[in-house]
Design a protein around this motif. Structure first.
Motif, PDB file in Angstrom:
ATOM      1  N   THR A   1       4.163  25.257  29.170  1.00  0.00           N
ATOM      2  CA  THR A   1       3.223  25.766  30.165  1.00  0.00           C
ATOM      3  C   THR A   1       3.540  25.197  31.539  1.00  0.00           C
ATOM      4  OG1 THR A   1       1.615  23.969  29.931  1.00  0.00           O
ATOM      5  CG2 THR A   1       1.391  25.868  28.402  1.00  0.00           C
ATOM      6  N   VAL A   2       2.903  25.776  32.539  1.00  0.00           N
ATOM      7  CA  VAL A   2       3.045  25.289  33.909  1.00  0.00           C
ATOM      8  C   VAL A   2       2.572  23.837  33.987  1.00  0.00           C
ATOM      9  CG1 VAL A   2       2.281  25.667  36.291  1.00  0.00           C
ATOM     10  CG2 VAL A   2       2.780  27.630  34.813  1.00  0.00           C
ATOM     11  N   ALA A   3       1.466  23.530  33.314  1.00  0.00           N
ATOM     12  CA  ALA A   3       0.938  22.158  33.307  1.00  0.00           C
ATOM     13  C   ALA A   3       1.921  21.194  32.656  1.00  0.00           C
ATOM     14  CB  ALA A   3      -0.407  22.112  32.597  1.00  0.00           C
ATOM     15  N   ASP A   4       2.589  21.626  31.579  1.00  0.00           N
ATOM     16  CA  ASP A   4       3.589  20.777  30.922  1.00  0.00           C
ATOM     17  C   ASP A   4       4.696  20.391  31.899  1.00  0.00           C
ATOM     18  OD1 ASP A   4       2.244  21.085  28.486  1.00  0.00           O
ATOM     19  OD2 ASP A   4       3.627  22.622  27.746  1.00  0.00           O
ATOM     20  N   ALA A   5       5.172  21.363  32.655  1.00  0.00           N
ATOM     21  CA  ALA A   5       6.255  21.100  33.610  1.00  0.00           C
ATOM     22  C   ALA A   5       5.794  20.116  34.678  1.00  0.00           C
ATOM     23  CB  ALA A   5       6.732  22.401  34.241  1.00  0.00           C
ATOM     24  N   ALA A   6       4.591  20.332  35.217  1.00  0.00           N
ATOM     25  CA  ALA A   6       4.080  19.441  36.258  1.00  0.00           C
ATOM     26  C   ALA A   6       3.901  18.021  35.725  1.00  0.00           C
ATOM     27  CB  ALA A   6       2.766  19.982  36.809  1.00  0.00           C
ATOM     28  N   ALA A   7       3.363  17.895  34.514  1.00  0.00           N
ATOM     29  CA  ALA A   7       3.142  16.564  33.928  1.00  0.00           C
ATOM     30  C   ALA A   7       4.477  15.843  33.694  1.00  0.00           C
ATOM     31  CB  ALA A   7       2.360  16.690  32.629  1.00  0.00           C
ATOM     32  N   ALA A   8       5.472  16.554  33.176  1.00  0.00           N
ATOM     33  CA  ALA A   8       6.781  15.945  32.906  1.00  0.00           C
ATOM     34  C   ALA A   8       7.444  15.482  34.198  1.00  0.00           C
ATOM     35  CB  ALA A   8       7.678  16.933  32.170  1.00  0.00           C
ATOM     36  N   ILE A   9       7.380  16.303  35.219  1.00  0.00           N
ATOM     37  CA  ILE A   9       7.991  15.938  36.503  1.00  0.00           C
ATOM     38  C   ILE A   9       7.282  14.724  37.097  1.00  0.00           C
ATOM     39  CG2 ILE A   9       8.311  16.709  38.892  1.00  0.00           C
ATOM     40  CD1 ILE A   9       8.724  19.583  37.598  1.00  0.00           C
ATOM     41  N   THR A  10       5.962  14.684  36.973  1.00  0.00           N
ATOM     42  CA  THR A  10       5.192  13.552  37.489  1.00  0.00           C
ATOM     43  C   THR A  10       5.628  12.256  36.812  1.00  0.00           C
ATOM     44  OG1 THR A  10       3.314  14.991  37.977  1.00  0.00           O
ATOM     45  CG2 THR A  10       2.852  12.643  37.811  1.00  0.00           C
ATOM     46  N   VAL A  11       5.818  12.308  35.501  1.00  0.00           N
ATOM     47  CA  VAL A  11       6.265  11.124  34.752  1.00  0.00           C
ATOM     48  C   VAL A  11       7.694  10.749  35.157  1.00  0.00           C
ATOM     49  CG1 VAL A  11       6.874  10.278  32.444  1.00  0.00           C
ATOM     50  CG2 VAL A  11       4.707  11.476  32.804  1.00  0.00           C
ATOM     51  N   LEU A  12       8.587  11.736  35.200  1.00  0.00           N
ATOM     52  CA  LEU A  12       9.988  11.457  35.535  1.00  0.00           C
ATOM     53  C   LEU A  12      10.144  10.871  36.943  1.00  0.00           C
ATOM     54  CD1 LEU A  12      11.644  14.633  33.992  1.00  0.00           C
ATOM     55  CD2 LEU A  12      11.951  12.273  33.212  1.00  0.00           C
ATOM     56  N   LYS A  13       9.273  11.280  37.856  1.00  0.00           N
ATOM     57  CA  LYS A  13       9.335  10.778  39.235  1.00  0.00           C
ATOM     58  C   LYS A  13       8.491   9.511  39.432  1.00  0.00           C
ATOM     59  CE  LYS A  13      10.718  12.625  42.563  1.00  0.00           C
ATOM     60  NZ  LYS A  13      11.940  12.394  43.360  1.00  0.00           N
ATOM     61  N   SER A  14       7.786   9.086  38.376  1.00  0.00           N
ATOM     62  CA  SER A  14       6.903   7.907  38.450  1.00  0.00           C
ATOM     63  C   SER A  14       5.860   8.070  39.556  1.00  0.00           C
ATOM     64  CB  SER A  14       7.709   6.617  38.671  1.00  0.00           C
ATOM     65  OG  SER A  14       8.609   6.426  37.606  1.00  0.00           O
ATOM     66  N   LEU A  15       5.269   9.266  39.613  1.00  0.00           N
ATOM     67  CA  LEU A  15       4.238   9.555  40.610  1.00  0.00           C
ATOM     68  C   LEU A  15       2.859   9.300  40.016  1.00  0.00           C
ATOM     69  CD1 LEU A  15       5.671  12.920  41.997  1.00  0.00           C
ATOM     70  CD2 LEU A  15       5.960  10.620  42.945  1.00  0.00           C
ATOM     71  N   SER A  16       1.871   9.267  40.875  1.00  0.00           N
ATOM     72  CA  SER A  16       0.490   9.100  40.426  1.00  0.00           C
ATOM     73  C   SER A  16       0.077  10.309  39.579  1.00  0.00           C
ATOM     74  CB  SER A  16      -0.449   8.999  41.635  1.00  0.00           C
ATOM     75  OG  SER A  16      -1.782   9.168  41.237  1.00  0.00           O
ATOM     76  N   ALA A  17      -0.551  10.036  38.432  1.00  0.00           N
ATOM     77  CA  ALA A  17      -1.002  11.112  37.544  1.00  0.00           C
ATOM     78  C   ALA A  17      -2.394  11.597  37.925  1.00  0.00           C
ATOM     79  CB  ALA A  17      -0.993  10.630  36.098  1.00  0.00           C
ATOM     80  N   ASP A  18      -2.826  11.312  39.130  1.00  0.00           N
ATOM     81  CA  ASP A  18      -4.159  11.698  39.594  1.00  0.00           C
ATOM     82  C   ASP A  18      -4.190  13.199  39.882  1.00  0.00           C
ATOM     83  OD1 ASP A  18      -6.652  11.925  40.691  1.00  0.00           O
ATOM     84  OD2 ASP A  18      -6.348  10.448  42.266  1.00  0.00           O
ATOM     85  N   PRO A  19      -5.050  13.956  39.176  1.00  0.00           N
ATOM     86  CA  PRO A  19      -5.130  15.401  39.414  1.00  0.00           C
ATOM     87  C   PRO A  19      -6.076  15.775  40.554  1.00  0.00           C
ATOM     88  CG  PRO A  19      -6.545  14.819  37.587  1.00  0.00           C
ATOM     89  CD  PRO A  19      -5.870  13.548  38.039  1.00  0.00           C
ATOM     90  N   ALA A  20      -6.680  14.765  41.213  1.00  0.00           N
ATOM     91  CA  ALA A  20      -7.631  15.047  42.293  1.00  0.00           C
ATOM     92  C   ALA A  20      -6.909  15.583  43.523  1.00  0.00           C
ATOM     93  CB  ALA A  20      -8.396  13.779  42.654  1.00  0.00           C
ATOM     94  N   ARG A  21      -7.629  16.373  44.281  1.00  0.00           N
ATOM     95  CA  ARG A  21      -7.051  16.920  45.513  1.00  0.00           C
ATOM     96  C   ARG A  21      -6.656  15.796  46.462  1.00  0.00           C
ATOM     97  NH1 ARG A  21     -11.561  21.346  45.312  1.00  0.00           N
ATOM     98  NH2 ARG A  21     -10.368  22.944  44.249  1.00  0.00           N
ATOM     99  N   THR A  22      -5.621  16.072  47.224  1.00  0.00           N
ATOM    100  CA  THR A  22      -5.081  15.056  48.125  1.00  0.00           C
ATOM    101  C   THR A  22      -5.308  15.461  49.573  1.00  0.00           C
ATOM    102  OG1 THR A  22      -2.930  16.127  48.183  1.00  0.00           O
ATOM    103  CG2 THR A  22      -3.279  14.477  46.446  1.00  0.00           C
TER     104      THR A  22
END
Length: 197
Positions: free
Chosen positions: A30-51
């Motif tokens: 899913t689209v969410a799967d791709a976003a979550a994987a990229i977030t982990v691979l880039k070591s970014l904040s997993a915060d889904p809140a608006r920025t």
């Protein structure tokens, strides 16, 4: 994985400047799967809140709309759904951004014609429930997120949180699949919902 999916993975890798291992790529349904994987691979904040990127876009959008407009204002109230090209072009010029494809407003259910009223006959069945999203309920909040996704390369060149990665992944997925940004949900499957192979 089909060609469409492989091309999407390459597009994700190029935009996010990350290598997605084959084993990880095979789990991105899913689209969410791709976003979550990229977030982990880039070591970014997993915060889904608006920025801050969302609120900057919202402020810019509200400045281009009538004064009483708020984040909760319905797009139908502003007559942005099904608006003529000139109206959307003016908004695009004000924002200096590409507008997402906005749909025509849903048609009212068809009433029986004079022939059916006079001689009887079947009345057309009720219209099916509206697809997701329910266009009649979309707001400035939705349009703000669509603008972020539509213009991800300009507005989110280096995403820093899961929320920003999600918007960019939606934008990239739209480019790769041909499905308009407003019609892509995080829960959409690349193959089943978006028609990618």
């Amino acid at each position: 994985m089909g060609l469409d999916t492989v091309e999407s993975i390459v597009a994700f890798e190029q935009h996010f400047q990350v290598a997605i291992p084959n084993r990880t790529a095979e789990t991105l349904y899913t689209v969410a799967d791709a976003a979550a994987a990229i977030t982990v691979l880039k070591s970014l904040s997993a915060d889904p809140a608006r920025t801050a990127a969302y609120y900057r876009m919202l402020t810019q959008l509200l400045a281009c709309l009538p004064p009483a407009t708020t984040e909760a204002t319905l797009l139908t109230k502003l007559e942005l759904l099904g608006a003529g090209p000139a109206r959307l072009a003016a908004l695009a010029v004000c924002l200096q951004l590409r507008m997402p494809d906005l749909p025509q407003p849903p048609l009212a259910p068809q009433l029986p014609g004079w022939w059916q009223r006079l001689f009887g006959g079947t009345v057309p069945e009720a219209a099916p429930p509206p697809p997701s999203p329910n266009w009649a309920q979309t707001t400035i909040e939705d349009l703000t997120e669509w603008l972020l996704a539509q213009n991800y390369a300009q507005l989110l060149p280096k995403p820093t949180t899961l929320y920003e990665v999600q918007r960019a992944v939606i934008g990239i997925t739209s480019n790769q699949s041909g499905v308009s940004v407003p019609e892509i949900q995080l829960t959409d499957s690349f193959t089943n919902d978006l028609g990618m192979d």
